[in-house]
Enzyme design. Sequence first.
Site, PDB file in Angstrom:
ATOM      1  N   GLU A 233       0.324  -1.124   0.050  1.00 28.61           N
ATOM      2  CA  GLU A 233      -0.013   0.322  -0.059  1.00 28.61           C
ATOM      3  C   GLU A 233       1.329   1.485   0.028  1.00 28.61           C
ATOM      4  O   GLU A 233       0.303   2.418  -0.515  1.00 28.61           O
ATOM      5  CB  GLU A 233      -0.866  -0.414   1.261  1.00 28.61           C
ATOM      6  CG  GLU A 233      -2.454  -0.870   0.957  1.00 28.61           C
ATOM      7  CD  GLU A 233      -2.979  -1.357  -0.346  1.00 28.61           C
ATOM      8  OE1 GLU A 233      -3.629  -0.097  -0.376  1.00 28.61           O
ATOM      9  OE2 GLU A 233      -2.809  -1.878  -1.298  1.00 28.61           O
TER      10      GLU A 233
ATOM     11  N   TRP B 183       1.764   1.788  -3.205  1.00 27.15           N
ATOM     12  CA  TRP B 183       0.982   2.664  -3.963  1.00 27.15           C
ATOM     13  C   TRP B 183       0.721   4.037  -4.010  1.00 27.15           C
ATOM     14  O   TRP B 183       0.739   4.701  -5.478  1.00 27.15           O
ATOM     15  CB  TRP B 183      -0.695   1.789  -4.137  1.00 27.15           C
ATOM     16  CG  TRP B 183      -1.873   2.411  -4.757  1.00 27.15           C
ATOM     17  CD1 TRP B 183      -3.042   3.702  -4.041  1.00 27.15           C
ATOM     18  CD2 TRP B 183      -2.114   1.990  -6.129  1.00 27.15           C
ATOM     19  NE1 TRP B 183      -3.167   4.156  -5.893  1.00 27.15           N
ATOM     20  CE2 TRP B 183      -3.008   2.744  -6.360  1.00 27.15           C
ATOM     21  CE3 TRP B 183      -1.853   0.976  -6.801  1.00 27.15           C
ATOM     22  CZ2 TRP B 183      -4.004   2.747  -7.611  1.00 27.15           C
ATOM     23  CZ3 TRP B 183      -2.635   0.715  -7.991  1.00 27.15           C
ATOM     24  CH2 TRP B 183      -3.680   1.877  -8.489  1.00 27.15           C
TER      25      TRP B 183
ATOM     26  N   TRP C 245     -21.065  12.608 -18.743  1.00 28.32           N
ATOM     27  CA  TRP C 245     -21.161  13.462 -17.555  1.00 28.32           C
ATOM     28  C   TRP C 245     -22.838  14.031 -17.168  1.00 28.32           C
ATOM     29  O   TRP C 245     -23.016  14.953 -18.337  1.00 28.32           O
ATOM     30  CB  TRP C 245     -20.364  13.803 -16.737  1.00 28.32           C
ATOM     31  CG  TRP C 245     -18.827  13.003 -17.335  1.00 28.32           C
ATOM     32  CD1 TRP C 245     -17.991  14.458 -17.744  1.00 28.32           C
ATOM     33  CD2 TRP C 245     -18.171  12.245 -16.695  1.00 28.32           C
ATOM     34  NE1 TRP C 245     -16.747  12.957 -17.341  1.00 28.32           N
ATOM     35  CE2 TRP C 245     -16.650  12.135 -16.707  1.00 28.32           C
ATOM     36  CE3 TRP C 245     -19.225  11.587 -15.534  1.00 28.32           C
ATOM     37  CZ2 TRP C 245     -16.204  10.758 -15.917  1.00 28.32           C
ATOM     38  CZ3 TRP C 245     -18.345  10.214 -15.016  1.00 28.32           C
ATOM     39  CH2 TRP C 245     -17.366   9.669 -15.323  1.00 28.32           C
TER      40      TRP C 245
ATOM     41  N   ASN D 106     -10.417   3.518   3.807  1.00 27.87           N
ATOM     42  CA  ASN D 106     -10.161   2.991   2.048  1.00 27.87           C
ATOM     43  C   ASN D 106     -11.343   2.563   1.314  1.00 27.87           C
ATOM     44  O   ASN D 106     -12.118   2.742  -0.528  1.00 27.87           O
ATOM     45  CB  ASN D 106      -9.067   3.122   1.941  1.00 27.87           C
ATOM     46  CG  ASN D 106      -7.810   2.523   0.412  1.00 27.87           C
ATOM     47  OD1 ASN D 106      -8.881   3.844  -0.317  1.00 27.87           O
ATOM     48  ND2 ASN D 106      -8.077   1.254   0.763  1.00 27.87           N
TER      49      ASN D 106
ATOM     50  N   TRP E 120     -16.037  12.738 -12.262  1.00 25.26           N
ATOM     51  CA  TRP E 120     -15.209  11.940 -11.298  1.00 25.26           C
ATOM     52  C   TRP E 120     -14.386  13.152 -10.798  1.00 25.26           C
ATOM     53  O   TRP E 120     -13.747  13.421  -9.295  1.00 25.26           O
ATOM     54  CB  TRP E 120     -14.067  11.440 -11.629  1.00 25.26           C
ATOM     55  CG  TRP E 120     -13.164  11.496 -12.869  1.00 25.26           C
ATOM     56  CD1 TRP E 120     -12.919  11.479 -14.046  1.00 25.26           C
ATOM     57  CD2 TRP E 120     -11.808  12.607 -12.788  1.00 25.26           C
ATOM     58  NE1 TRP E 120     -12.070  12.146 -14.827  1.00 25.26           N
ATOM     59  CE2 TRP E 120     -11.334  12.556 -13.791  1.00 25.26           C
ATOM     60  CE3 TRP E 120     -10.791  13.111 -11.417  1.00 25.26           C
ATOM     61  CZ2 TRP E 120      -9.923  12.431 -14.004  1.00 25.26           C
ATOM     62  CZ3 TRP E 120      -9.569  13.316 -11.616  1.00 25.26           C
ATOM     63  CH2 TRP E 120      -9.129  13.721 -13.295  1.00 25.26           C
TER      64      TRP E 120
ATOM     65  N   TRP F 227      -9.590   8.424  -8.189  1.00 20.32           N
ATOM     66  CA  TRP F 227     -10.083   9.372  -8.795  1.00 20.32           C
ATOM     67  C   TRP F 227     -10.562   8.410 -10.016  1.00 20.32           C
ATOM     68  O   TRP F 227     -11.352   7.722 -10.269  1.00 20.32           O
ATOM     69  CB  TRP F 227     -10.939  10.246  -8.498  1.00 20.32           C
ATOM     70  CG  TRP F 227     -11.510  10.629  -7.498  1.00 20.32           C
ATOM     71  CD1 TRP F 227     -10.778  11.570  -6.196  1.00 20.32           C
ATOM     72  CD2 TRP F 227     -13.107  10.388  -6.470  1.00 20.32           C
ATOM     73  NE1 TRP F 227     -11.554  11.491  -5.077  1.00 20.32           N
ATOM     74  CE2 TRP F 227     -12.851  11.134  -5.452  1.00 20.32           C
ATOM     75  CE3 TRP F 227     -13.477   9.909  -7.784  1.00 20.32           C
ATOM     76  CZ2 TRP F 227     -14.479  11.063  -5.231  1.00 20.32           C
ATOM     77  CZ3 TRP F 227     -15.224  10.369  -6.973  1.00 20.32           C
ATOM     78  CH2 TRP F 227     -15.312  10.639  -6.064  1.00 20.32           C
TER      79      TRP F 227
END
Length: 482
Positions: free
Chosen positions: A278, A281, A309, A344, A362, A385
């Site tokens: 993590e 990441w 959108w 998360n 987003w 996102w």
Amino acid sequence: MTTRPAPVIVWFRQDLRLADNPALDHAVRTGRPLIPVYILDDGPAVRRIGAASRWWLDGSLRALDADLRRRGAQLVLRRGDSEAELRRLIAETGADTVFMNRRFEPDAFLHDADIAHALTADGVECHGYNGALLARPGAVRTGSGGPYRVFTPFLKALLEAAAPPAPMPAPAAVEAVSRLASGSLDDWALRPTTPDWAGGFDWTPGEAGAATALAAFVGRGLKTYSKGRDHPAEPSVSRLSPHLHWGEIHPWRAVETARRAASNGHVAPAEAEKFVAELGWRDFSAQLLHHFPQMTDTAFRPGYDLMPWRDDPDGLEAWKRGRTGYPIIDAGMRQLWTTGWMHNRVRMIVASFLVKDLLIDWRAGEAWFWDTLVDADLASNVQNWQWVAGSGADASPWFRIFNPVTQGQKFDADGRYVRRWVPELARLPDRWLHAPWTAPAEVLRAAGVRLDRGGYPAPIVDHAAARDRALQALRALPATGD
């Protein structure tokens, strides 16, 4: 007659700690007096930090100043254009060297480079270091020399190539230039007052707070991290993200602490390595944004910028306020508003709902998170996102659409998370908790639940219909790689 050596500036930014701070360590090693400074620059060169982050910054700067004062120094506070304030300090003190830890977000990286080049041209030495990431962007590349776009090979290459720096203990004492003009955190007013929407923020910003959070996590949550991290009611996550963002702890120290717990038999090695992944990441997000700066404004996969959108201000507002009618969504958004943080797993669920159920861009969600998260990190925020939206590198495919009811049932089966953050549903039995509109009228009455604007809202969108709408929108796009 001896000449006092010129002082050196230590320019703090997102490295608000004394230990394992390369810029501070190199500055101390010069043996010259130090000028520790933080400059609050709200100019246009770099994105202005959000309201929740400003709250955190206030606490972190106070903690850093207290730590410096215990060592004989103080943190000089200046506000305004960064280069102009550095030049004022240089003129006031005769400083001829600036030490800083680099920022790698595209605008910040270029801004720092421009300042360093300008000062160097005037005879001021500038030294920059990586004090924020496991490896600076560009240090880990594919066999062809380009940046990685897929996480798993990136992580493998990162852990094979990068090595933890030697520990750098906090200096026992800091010789500093005294009696310099400094701003006041009280005057900066980084914390809200009317209203004080941060009253529910239960955090301890600063280096000591980071150490406490890491120790608590290793002592408990790390033992079951790989599975427990998906359950928002469980204390199985590290809550280190704001401390890492503001540089109150070096990520390599977190890696080493987790691995030490594994080597000592305190936790299973697989649990420690999941946590390390993590952290990897986080590096992956940073190197992606550094190499692909357009990610802040446009889709990493350009075809997704043609997504139709919807303009839905009412839906966006209901999402922000935790009034969508889907309990797991509303619990997450209320946790965010109350604490400045969200679990998360729930971040993924609420992001999927906004982008796919409501078909809202987003970027609207990213902007809200930027303003309300105490751990609002540009690279992580944008990358995550876009991951949920399907438009990012190595992203979750667009057609993977989270069902907010089944996600709640799976990851909050006993309802502890929802009942904490959506108390109006607290008396509803587990069977109905994640889909209260399906409960019989007598069950709702017994639980004191009203499904209307005056009570808990009915769903603002039907998930099945919204899913079909999202998939139709996807099919209308040019080839996206999915």
